[in-house]
Design an enzyme around this catalytic site. Structure first.
Site, PDB file in Angstrom:
ATOM      1  N   HIS A  20     -13.591  23.447  30.765  1.00 12.58           N
ATOM      2  CA  HIS A  20     -12.755  24.363  31.563  1.00 12.58           C
ATOM      3  C   HIS A  20     -13.187  24.329  33.031  1.00 12.58           C
ATOM      4  CE1 HIS A  20     -12.308  26.807  27.619  1.00 12.58           C
ATOM      5  NE2 HIS A  20     -11.114  26.325  27.874  1.00 12.58           N
ATOM      6  N   LYS A  44      -5.061  36.647  18.129  1.00 12.47           N
ATOM      7  CA  LYS A  44      -6.301  35.885  17.946  1.00 12.47           C
ATOM      8  C   LYS A  44      -7.483  36.842  17.931  1.00 12.47           C
ATOM      9  CE  LYS A  44      -5.586  31.258  19.892  1.00 12.47           C
ATOM     10  NZ  LYS A  44      -5.946  30.385  21.032  1.00 12.47           N
ATOM     11  N   ARG A  93      -6.891  16.907  26.967  1.00 14.64           N
ATOM     12  CA  ARG A  93      -8.080  16.174  26.545  1.00 14.64           C
ATOM     13  C   ARG A  93      -7.728  14.846  25.892  1.00 14.64           C
ATOM     14  NH1 ARG A  93     -10.099  21.554  23.821  1.00 14.64           N
ATOM     15  NH2 ARG A  93      -7.842  21.709  23.840  1.00 14.64           N
ATOM     16  N   SER A 131     -13.576  25.283  22.907  1.00 15.20           N
ATOM     17  CA  SER A 131     -14.282  26.547  22.653  1.00 15.20           C
ATOM     18  C   SER A 131     -14.547  26.716  21.158  1.00 15.20           C
ATOM     19  CB  SER A 131     -13.450  27.733  23.145  1.00 15.20           C
ATOM     20  OG  SER A 131     -13.198  27.624  24.515  1.00 15.20           O
TER      21      SER A 131
HETATM   22  P1  ADP Z   1      -5.597  28.102  24.877  1.00 18.66           P
HETATM   23  O1  ADP Z   1      -5.731  29.106  23.786  1.00 18.66           O
HETATM   24  O2  ADP Z   1      -4.507  28.416  25.877  1.00 18.66           O
HETATM   25  O3  ADP Z   1      -5.561  26.663  24.449  1.00 18.66           O
HETATM   26  P2  ADP Z   1      -8.222  27.493  25.886  1.00 18.66           P
HETATM   27  O4  ADP Z   1      -9.184  28.418  26.525  1.00 18.66           O
HETATM   28  O5  ADP Z   1      -8.632  26.831  24.630  1.00 18.66           O
HETATM   29  O6  ADP Z   1      -6.921  28.336  25.742  1.00 18.66           O
HETATM   30  O7  ADP Z   1      -7.813  26.348  26.915  1.00 18.66           O
HETATM   31  C1  ADP Z   1      -7.254  26.635  28.173  1.00 18.66           C
HETATM   32  C2  ADP Z   1      -6.832  25.342  28.847  1.00 18.66           C
HETATM   33  O8  ADP Z   1      -7.963  24.530  29.070  1.00 18.66           O
HETATM   34  C3  ADP Z   1      -5.868  24.465  28.039  1.00 18.66           C
HETATM   35  O9  ADP Z   1      -5.004  23.800  28.940  1.00 18.66           O
HETATM   36  C4  ADP Z   1      -6.770  23.485  27.354  1.00 18.66           C
HETATM   37  O10 ADP Z   1      -6.097  22.281  27.052  1.00 18.66           O
HETATM   38  C5  ADP Z   1      -7.785  23.272  28.450  1.00 18.66           C
HETATM   39  N1  ADP Z   1      -9.080  22.818  27.928  1.00 18.66           N
HETATM   40  C6  ADP Z   1      -9.826  23.329  26.935  1.00 18.66           C
HETATM   41  N2  ADP Z   1     -10.963  22.635  26.754  1.00 18.66           N
HETATM   42  C7  ADP Z   1     -10.932  21.633  27.664  1.00 18.66           C
HETATM   43  C8  ADP Z   1     -11.792  20.551  27.975  1.00 18.66           C
HETATM   44  N3  ADP Z   1     -12.913  20.320  27.284  1.00 18.66           N
HETATM   45  N4  ADP Z   1     -11.444  19.735  28.970  1.00 18.66           N
HETATM   46  C9  ADP Z   1     -10.286  19.932  29.635  1.00 18.66           C
HETATM   47  N5  ADP Z   1      -9.416  20.913  29.402  1.00 18.66           N
HETATM   48  C10 ADP Z   1      -9.729  21.747  28.427  1.00 18.66           C
END
Ligand code: ADP
Length: 168
Positions: A20, A44, A93, A131
Site C-alpha cells: 500500500h 467485513k 498486483r 493484508s
Molecule cells: P480492498 O478491500 O479495497 O481491496 P485493500 O486494503 O486490500 O482494500 O487494498 C486497497 C488497494 O490497494 C487496492 O487497490 C489493492 O489492489 C491495493 N493493494 C493491496 N495490496 C497491494 C500490494 N501489495 N501492492 C499494490 N497494491 C496493493
C-alpha cells in the site's frame, strides 16, 4: 490555472502493508494530493478498528505532505465528488486483481464519467503481498518483518502475541 489533481486511494487497509505504501508514494509523486480513504465496511469483520487503521496510516504517511488520511462509507464515487477528486487510485498486483478492478472501474465510470480510475503497479517485491496474507502468516507464527511498517508489526505483536511467541 488548472485545478489541482486530487486522487482518492480507497481500501480497507486492515492493516496497511508496504505494498500500500509503495502505491501511496508513487501516487503522491504524480498527483497534487492523495487522499487515503479507509472504507467503513460493516460487512467485513476487520482485525484492526477503524480508529487504529486511521492512526497507523496517519503515522506512516506523515512525511508525505500531500497525503491525507480520511474515512468514508457508502458509494466511493459520491465520496470522490464530495472531495473534488478527479482520480480513483488503485493498486494492481497480478492478473487475479484485474477482473474485479476492471468491473469496479467501469461501474464507477458509469456513475461518474468525469472520474478516472488509475491503476499503478507496486515494486515486484510487493506483488504477492496482501493484508489478508499478512494476517494469516502472523496468526500461524510467521514473521512479516519487511512486509509491513514496523508500527504495524508492533500492533500485530499485541494482537496475536500467543501465536507469535511460538517462533522464538
Ligand atoms: P480492498 O478491500 O479495497 O481491496 P485493500 O486494503 O486490500 O482494500 O487494498 C486497497 C488497494 O490497494 C487496492 O487497490 C489493492 O489492489 C491495493 N493493494 C493491496 N495490496 C497491494 C500490494 N501489495 N501492492 C499494490 N497494491 C496493493
Amino acid at each position: 490555472m488548472t485545478a489541482p489533481v486530487i486522487a482518492i486511494y480507497p481500501g480497507s487497509f486492515d492493516p496497511v502493508t508496504n505494498g500500500h505504501l509503495d502505491i501511496i508514494e508513487r501516487g503522491s509523486s504524480i498527483f497534487d494530493q492523495v487522499i487515503v480513504a479507509v472504507l467503513l465496511n460493516v460487512a467485513k469483520e476487520p482485525l484492526f478498528s477503524l480508529a487504529d487503521r486511521v492512526a497507523i496510516l496517519k503515522e506512516v504517511t506523515r512525511n508525505w505532505h500531500n497525503v491525507e488520511v480520511d474515512t468514508f462509507e457508502g458509494l466511493l464515487v459520491d465520496y470522490a465528488v464530495a472531495r473534488k477528486a478527479r482520480v480513483i487510485l488503485r493498486g494492481i498486483r497480478a492478473v487475479t486483481d484485474f477482473d474485479y478492478e476492471f468491473q469496479m472501474a467501469l461501474m464507477n465510470r458509469r456513475m461518474q464519467p468525469q472520474i478516472e480510475t488509475v491503476f499503478m503497479m507496486p515494486a515486484e517485491a510487493y506483488s504477492y503481498l496482501s493484508s489478508s496474507l499478512v494476517k494469516e502468516v502472523c496468526a500461524l507464527g510467521g514473521s512479516v518483518k519487511g512486509l509491513v511498517p514496523p508500527l504495524v508489526d508492533e500492533y500485530l505483536e499485541k494482537r496475536m502475541p500467543r501465536h507469535r511467541k511460538k517462533q522464538r
